[in-house]
Design a protein around this motif. Sequence first.
Motif, short mmCIF file in Angstrom:
data_model
loop_
_atom_site.label_atom_id
_atom_site.label_comp_id
_atom_site.label_asym_id
_atom_site.label_seq_id
_atom_site.Cartn_x
_atom_site.Cartn_y
_atom_site.Cartn_z
N HIS A 193 1.13 11.72 -12.31
CA HIS A 193 1.76 11.10 -11.14
C HIS A 193 2.85 12.00 -10.55
O HIS A 193 3.77 11.51 -9.87
CB HIS A 193 2.32 9.72 -11.45
N PRO B 278 2.55 11.17 -1.01
CA PRO B 278 3.51 10.07 -0.95
C PRO B 278 2.89 8.81 -0.33
O PRO B 278 2.00 8.89 0.51
CB PRO B 278 4.63 10.62 -0.06
N TRP C 295 9.86 0.14 -2.36
CA TRP C 295 10.11 1.39 -1.65
C TRP C 295 11.52 1.38 -1.09
O TRP C 295 12.01 0.36 -0.61
CB TRP C 295 9.10 1.55 -0.53
N ALA D 296 5.76 9.91 -8.99
CA ALA D 296 5.56 8.61 -8.34
C ALA D 296 6.18 7.56 -9.25
O ALA D 296 6.06 7.61 -10.47
CB ALA D 296 4.08 8.34 -8.14
#
Length: 314
Positions: free
Chosen positions: A82, A87, A150, A161
């Motif tokens: 990851h 993105p 987010w 990630a």
Amino acid sequence: MRRERKTFRAIEVGDGSDGRWAAHARGLWPQVEDLLTEEGRTPEGADRVRALFGAHMPELVPVLDRLTGQLDRPGAGAFLTHAALRPFSQGCTQIGGDGALLRNYDLRPDQCEGTIASSCFLRPVIGMQDLLWGLLDGMNDAGLAISLTWGGRPARGRGFAVLVVVRYLLETCDTVDEAVGRLRSLPVAVPQNLTLVDPTKAVTVFLGPDIPLTVAPDACAANHQHLPVSDEQERALRTQERLRAIRVAGADVAAMLEPPLYRSVDEQGSRTLYTAHYRSVEGRVTYYWPGESWQQSFGDFTPGSRAVTLGRTR
């Protein structure tokens, strides 16, 4: 409002060595492999992200190797770190306290794996899995629960990630303080907010490639951090409105299933896909949709599938 159906699945994968995880992951591979960056497809890039993973998540290296071998696809090793993924961003609202974590997850239905996974890679963990073994939210057998949103900013840097970060913390930490301590040295690729809950503490932290770990004023988050929110961003995400609403509502499942916390489909097709209520002290989680719920626990995990209708009837 346009309504549609989505199937959520609950699976047990054990420690990843008996083929159950691999069978599931191979079925998903054609849908996710394009998220691997061009750099990650090169031998040099694969070596770089493997080294980054080994430096920051050494406890999970044996699991990474096991899953890579089981998946047996070109680029699998780099993908599963990851640290070489394109993105992506998602909505979400979440709040923690009193040993419980409540969250809404917002995204396009076709971009969410929709897999509730019970695993024992290093220890028992249950969570909403995405991108093969990352976690959007989850809990472990020590009573630690974590979910993500987010951070709302376009910054981008080298790092992981956040889904694999949630996995790593739940696999290796017992408490909020221990997890926050580890987060201080973990690089993340894009701005993210994590809410963490254990039996005695709850906290939200802001992360990003361009900021140090910052503790939020309370244990709740939407899609912004401690920096100003533009009028354009607020019109698109209603992030400040949702944060105000969840602060007023508290950990109220019914409020999460109503606007403004429950989000209708937007111009990009994103919408609230599920509500998760983790009672990690009890080792239980219940997933909610308007008019339907599905409970899972460490003591009684039930594999299967549910086709649910997204969106409200009124």
